[in-house]
Design a protein around this motif. Sequence first.
Motif, PDB file in Angstrom:
ATOM      1  N   TYR A 212       0.786  -1.237   0.000  1.00  0.00           N
ATOM      2  CA  TYR A 212       0.000   0.000   0.000  1.00  0.00           C
ATOM      3  C   TYR A 212       0.818   1.287   0.000  1.00  0.00           C
ATOM      4  CZ  TYR A 212      -3.313  -3.514   1.648  1.00  0.00           C
ATOM      5  OH  TYR A 212      -4.075  -4.639   1.778  1.00  0.00           O
ATOM      6  N   SER A 213       2.121   1.241   0.340  1.00  0.00           N
ATOM      7  CA  SER A 213       2.847   2.505   0.506  1.00  0.00           C
ATOM      8  C   SER A 213       3.170   3.165  -0.831  1.00  0.00           C
ATOM      9  CB  SER A 213       4.144   2.257   1.287  1.00  0.00           C
ATOM     10  OG  SER A 213       5.058   1.490   0.510  1.00  0.00           O
ATOM     11  N   GLY A 214       3.346   2.378  -1.872  1.00  0.00           N
ATOM     12  CA  GLY A 214       3.771   2.939  -3.144  1.00  0.00           C
ATOM     13  C   GLY A 214       5.261   3.131  -3.229  1.00  0.00           C
ATOM     14  N   ALA A 215       5.986   2.829  -2.153  1.00  0.00           N
ATOM     15  CA  ALA A 215       7.441   2.967  -2.154  1.00  0.00           C
ATOM     16  C   ALA A 215       8.070   1.668  -2.639  1.00  0.00           C
ATOM     17  CB  ALA A 215       7.938   3.305  -0.752  1.00  0.00           C
ATOM     18  N   ALA A 216       9.340   1.772  -2.999  1.00  0.00           N
ATOM     19  CA  ALA A 216      10.054   0.597  -3.517  1.00  0.00           C
ATOM     20  C   ALA A 216      10.787  -0.157  -2.422  1.00  0.00           C
ATOM     21  CB  ALA A 216      11.047   1.021  -4.595  1.00  0.00           C
ATOM     22  N   GLU A 217      10.878   0.431  -1.247  1.00  0.00           N
ATOM     23  CA  GLU A 217      11.608  -0.218  -0.178  1.00  0.00           C
ATOM     24  C   GLU A 217      11.104   0.270   1.175  1.00  0.00           C
ATOM     25  OE1 GLU A 217      15.719   0.810  -0.242  1.00  0.00           O
ATOM     26  OE2 GLU A 217      15.339   2.971  -0.169  1.00  0.00           O
ATOM     27  N   CYS A 218      11.550  -0.406   2.233  1.00  0.00           N
ATOM     28  CA  CYS A 218      11.278   0.023   3.606  1.00  0.00           C
ATOM     29  C   CYS A 218      12.456  -0.405   4.470  1.00  0.00           C
ATOM     30  CB  CYS A 218       9.975  -0.577   4.135  1.00  0.00           C
ATOM     31  SG  CYS A 218      10.046  -2.355   4.474  1.00  0.00           S
ATOM     32  N   ARG A 219      12.556   0.198   5.635  1.00  0.00           N
ATOM     33  CA  ARG A 219      13.623  -0.160   6.573  1.00  0.00           C
ATOM     34  C   ARG A 219      12.985  -0.849   7.780  1.00  0.00           C
ATOM     35  NH1 ARG A 219      17.647   4.403   8.511  1.00  0.00           N
ATOM     36  NH2 ARG A 219      18.373   4.012   6.367  1.00  0.00           N
ATOM     37  N   LEU A 220      13.510  -2.021   8.108  1.00  0.00           N
ATOM     38  CA  LEU A 220      13.013  -2.791   9.250  1.00  0.00           C
ATOM     39  C   LEU A 220      14.133  -2.888  10.284  1.00  0.00           C
ATOM     40  CD1 LEU A 220      10.821  -4.552  10.579  1.00  0.00           C
ATOM     41  CD2 LEU A 220      11.757  -6.512   9.336  1.00  0.00           C
ATOM     42  N   THR A 221      13.891  -2.353  11.477  1.00  0.00           N
ATOM     43  CA  THR A 221      14.893  -2.317  12.545  1.00  0.00           C
ATOM     44  C   THR A 221      14.367  -3.069  13.756  1.00  0.00           C
ATOM     45  OG1 THR A 221      15.615  -0.139  11.777  1.00  0.00           O
ATOM     46  CG2 THR A 221      16.330  -0.839  13.987  1.00  0.00           C
ATOM     47  N   VAL A 222      15.185  -3.961  14.286  1.00  0.00           N
ATOM     48  CA  VAL A 222      14.855  -4.704  15.512  1.00  0.00           C
ATOM     49  C   VAL A 222      15.991  -4.469  16.499  1.00  0.00           C
ATOM     50  CG1 VAL A 222      14.370  -6.950  16.539  1.00  0.00           C
ATOM     51  CG2 VAL A 222      13.568  -6.434  14.217  1.00  0.00           C
ATOM     52  N   ALA A 223      15.688  -3.804  17.630  1.00  0.00           N
ATOM     53  CA  ALA A 223      16.698  -3.457  18.635  1.00  0.00           C
ATOM     54  C   ALA A 223      16.348  -4.132  19.960  1.00  0.00           C
ATOM     55  CB  ALA A 223      16.782  -1.943  18.813  1.00  0.00           C
ATOM     56  N   VAL A 224      17.356  -4.740  20.581  1.00  0.00           N
ATOM     57  CA  VAL A 224      17.180  -5.405  21.875  1.00  0.00           C
ATOM     58  C   VAL A 224      17.735  -4.488  22.956  1.00  0.00           C
ATOM     59  CG1 VAL A 224      17.680  -7.449  23.259  1.00  0.00           C
ATOM     60  CG2 VAL A 224      17.372  -7.656  20.786  1.00  0.00           C
TER      61      VAL A 224
ATOM     62  N   GLU B 174      15.245  -3.997  28.755  1.00  0.00           N
ATOM     63  CA  GLU B 174      13.988  -4.601  29.175  1.00  0.00           C
ATOM     64  C   GLU B 174      13.007  -4.799  28.029  1.00  0.00           C
ATOM     65  OE1 GLU B 174      12.274  -2.282  32.261  1.00  0.00           O
ATOM     66  OE2 GLU B 174      13.855  -2.712  33.722  1.00  0.00           O
ATOM     67  N   THR B 175      13.271  -4.189  26.882  1.00  0.00           N
ATOM     68  CA  THR B 175      12.292  -4.236  25.789  1.00  0.00           C
ATOM     69  C   THR B 175      12.951  -4.645  24.487  1.00  0.00           C
ATOM     70  OG1 THR B 175      12.624  -1.892  25.277  1.00  0.00           O
ATOM     71  CG2 THR B 175      10.868  -2.447  26.847  1.00  0.00           C
ATOM     72  N   LEU B 176      12.118  -5.150  23.604  1.00  0.00           N
ATOM     73  CA  LEU B 176      12.488  -5.424  22.214  1.00  0.00           C
ATOM     74  C   LEU B 176      11.699  -4.442  21.357  1.00  0.00           C
ATOM     75  CD1 LEU B 176      13.923  -7.363  20.154  1.00  0.00           C
ATOM     76  CD2 LEU B 176      11.736  -8.579  20.045  1.00  0.00           C
ATOM     77  N   THR B 177      12.399  -3.623  20.573  1.00  0.00           N
ATOM     78  CA  THR B 177      11.758  -2.586  19.759  1.00  0.00           C
ATOM     79  C   THR B 177      11.797  -2.991  18.292  1.00  0.00           C
ATOM     80  OG1 THR B 177      12.450  -0.897  21.337  1.00  0.00           O
ATOM     81  CG2 THR B 177      11.726  -0.144  19.170  1.00  0.00           C
ATOM     82  N   VAL B 178      10.624  -2.968  17.646  1.00  0.00           N
ATOM     83  CA  VAL B 178      10.492  -3.295  16.222  1.00  0.00           C
ATOM     84  C   VAL B 178       9.970  -2.048  15.516  1.00  0.00           C
ATOM     85  CG1 VAL B 178       9.405  -4.786  14.515  1.00  0.00           C
ATOM     86  CG2 VAL B 178      10.029  -5.714  16.749  1.00  0.00           C
ATOM     87  N   VAL B 179      10.722  -1.559  14.521  1.00  0.00           N
ATOM     88  CA  VAL B 179      10.332  -0.353  13.780  1.00  0.00           C
ATOM     89  C   VAL B 179      10.381  -0.674  12.292  1.00  0.00           C
ATOM     90  CG1 VAL B 179      10.827   2.064  13.284  1.00  0.00           C
ATOM     91  CG2 VAL B 179      11.229   1.145  15.587  1.00  0.00           C
ATOM     92  N   CYS B 180       9.262  -0.414  11.592  1.00  0.00           N
ATOM     93  CA  CYS B 180       9.207  -0.549  10.130  1.00  0.00           C
ATOM     94  C   CYS B 180       8.835   0.819   9.565  1.00  0.00           C
ATOM     95  CB  CYS B 180       8.189  -1.600   9.723  1.00  0.00           C
ATOM     96  SG  CYS B 180       8.060  -1.840   7.928  1.00  0.00           S
ATOM     97  N   GLU B 181       9.681   1.362   8.686  1.00  0.00           N
ATOM     98  CA  GLU B 181       9.487   2.726   8.179  1.00  0.00           C
ATOM     99  C   GLU B 181       9.650   2.728   6.658  1.00  0.00           C
ATOM    100  OE1 GLU B 181      11.740   7.032   8.627  1.00  0.00           O
ATOM    101  OE2 GLU B 181      11.689   5.637  10.341  1.00  0.00           O
ATOM    102  N   ASP B 182       8.701   3.416   5.982  1.00  0.00           N
ATOM    103  CA  ASP B 182       8.796   3.555   4.527  1.00  0.00           C
ATOM    104  C   ASP B 182       8.636   5.016   4.161  1.00  0.00           C
ATOM    105  OD1 ASP B 182       5.933   4.253   3.745  1.00  0.00           O
ATOM    106  OD2 ASP B 182       5.584   2.360   4.829  1.00  0.00           O
ATOM    107  N   ALA B 183       8.922   5.344   2.913  1.00  0.00           N
ATOM    108  CA  ALA B 183       8.831   6.725   2.412  1.00  0.00           C
ATOM    109  C   ALA B 183       7.699   6.850   1.413  1.00  0.00           C
ATOM    110  CB  ALA B 183      10.156   7.150   1.788  1.00  0.00           C
ATOM    111  N   GLY B 184       6.627   6.138   1.656  1.00  0.00           N
ATOM    112  CA  GLY B 184       5.523   6.134   0.714  1.00  0.00           C
ATOM    113  C   GLY B 184       4.514   7.237   0.952  1.00  0.00           C
ATOM    114  N   ARG B 185       3.285   6.991   0.467  1.00  0.00           N
ATOM    115  CA  ARG B 185       2.253   8.023   0.476  1.00  0.00           C
ATOM    116  C   ARG B 185       1.672   8.272   1.862  1.00  0.00           C
ATOM    117  NH1 ARG B 185      -0.161   3.601  -2.232  1.00  0.00           N
ATOM    118  NH2 ARG B 185       0.337   4.595  -4.227  1.00  0.00           N
ATOM    119  N   GLY B 186       1.836   7.338   2.804  1.00  0.00           N
ATOM    120  CA  GLY B 186       1.336   7.551   4.159  1.00  0.00           C
ATOM    121  C   GLY B 186      -0.124   7.161   4.309  1.00  0.00           C
TER     122      GLY B 186
END
Length: 674
Positions: free
Chosen positions: A578-590, A593-605
């Motif tokens: 759905y984003s219309g972008a060609a790529e995204c960045r997926l980051t998993v940080a430990v 006390e927490t596990l952080t999952v971030v998925c970010e794209d540069a699409g239409r929003g």
Amino acid sequence: MAEPGPGRAGMPRTAWTVAVLAGSLGLSAVALQVASGITVLLGDLLFVLVDATVALVYGAVAAVVLARRPHVVGWLTALAAVGGGVSALGGAWRSYVSTHPGLPPLDGLTAAYGWAWVPGTLALFVLVPWLVRSGRLGPVAWCGVAGGAAVIAAFLLAPPYAPQAAIGGAVVMGLLTAAATAWRWRRGPVADRRGLGLLALGTALMALSFVPLLATWASPDVAYAVPLTHLACQALFPAAILVCVLRNRLWGLDLVLSRATVAAMLALGLALVYAVVVVVAAAVVHGAAAQVVAAVGVALAVQPLHAWLRRRVHVLVYGDGGDPGRAALSVGRRLASAADAEGLVAALGDGVREALRLERATIEWPAPPDAALGGAAPARPDGGPAGGEAVRDVVHGGRVLGRLHVTARAGERLDRRTGEALDQILPVLGAGLALAQAAGELEAAREATTAARLAERRVIRRELHDGIGPWLSGLRLGLQGARNALATDPAAAAAVLDALGDEVRQRVEDVRALSRSLLPPSLDDLGLEAALSELAGRQAVAGFVVDLRCDPCAGLDPNVAAAAYAIASESVVNAARYSGAAECRLTVAVGAETLTVVCEDAGRGIAAGTPAGVGTRSMRERAEELGGSLVVAAARPGAAAPGTRVRAELPLLPGRARPALPTELPAAPAGVAP
């Protein structure tokens, strides 16, 4: 009064001082009375013997109690001992002076013969029973203490020529105290019941012994009932006080106390049997025959009465700890008293503490990493089982399942009898811990199965709603169009059918991808990092680039890993569709006390006001099930292509709640909701 903790020791110097002072007063009184040459059976001089006995007996009791713990009952028994000694010395000095006229009368000392015994003696049966308890005083107990103090004050202030009202008040208050003590013996806390039956009996006898003083009797023999009953009570009160206050092992005095109590109660019981048999026999036969019948009756009653008293006193002094089998049976009853594994372990610990009369008994479960079969438990500085603390491994089926930590009450020790009882109890604890472990494993398996089933259903629901459902509708329309064009334009119809065939092949791959997303084998076999790399590889084959940056995730909780993978997979699939972008960045940080999952794209929003779709709700449910949080927002608010950022925070320990993240979605250009 609340019992002192393990860190509070007794007062041995004070205990010795009380014992020596009370003993000196009592022995001096007896020596003076004997030296006077006046028999104690004359007038009220029998009270000299009673008061001297009180000084000697309760001086020893107070010393034992105060040496073990600073309990208020110890101070009251010390008051009774010293007061009785002073009173006995005053009466004995009066007798001695009467036969040695040249000595000073010491009016103050001789006057103490009439009042010095009052505070301590009355406190024994109107105050002490209220104060013998393991917890704090409640409203009823405070009323009892206030009533007892008022009775003592009224007795001291009563006019010598009319003391009947004060005596009557003492009798009534004593009987009320005995009734309250008997109720606690039957209905009170289990930890407080031991010894209360004997204490209630002694309290009632002591109160009733004052009844003859309420009137003037024609027979002077009635006056002997008061001191004789007081002497009889010495077979009950000292043992009851020691057992109630000290609760457990008595520094080697337990055997002496047990035998002395049996002997005293046996003598009292035989005296009662003799009196009853004499009265009954005198009504049937006359002369010396009645004495013979009474003697035969006493001889026949000695052995059964002794055996019965020995069993009762043994339980009174040692509790279940004196019978290892009985202690193990008492603990075994706790196996059916808990609803879950944690409750069962706690109930077993409480059972050991109550059965052996310990200050504390805790079960360390599961077993620590250093526990091994055949290994020794950690040594204690006080000498281990022979001291105040002990640690025993709980073994079942050749495995160490936990550790039992026991602590004796303040000033007490764990002796051989307690060690034998622990040896009998450990197999019962092993069976209980095995049951708790099996229950815990079953509960964990049930929760994992339920969570996996719900997650799979949510994924299937989303795919059916957002993927296969709309595609089947499009397939139906495409087939209808091909059918309409088949007669007029066969070439166009063939082209439509070829396109539908390609779409079917793509949807077959989607279904396969769905099956892998439900339970990707690599997640269980290789871990979260490998599973995400595989996800990125599949998207790359489809033409969508995933820039994966993942910290090492070795040892991650399986539930957390599954939730993180589901959220990452959903975010990447939404970005690709759905984003219309060609790529995204997926980051998993430990983190710590927490596990952080971030998925970010540069699409239409995401357009403002767009409601959350099934996928977004599924991701949020995944995070919140573990006590985490999720937020979906614009990556660059205000930009022409704001993009979308999905950020999830999951606790490394499932169930540990994290602060909620903001969930408002800022305005963005129109687009398609994920």
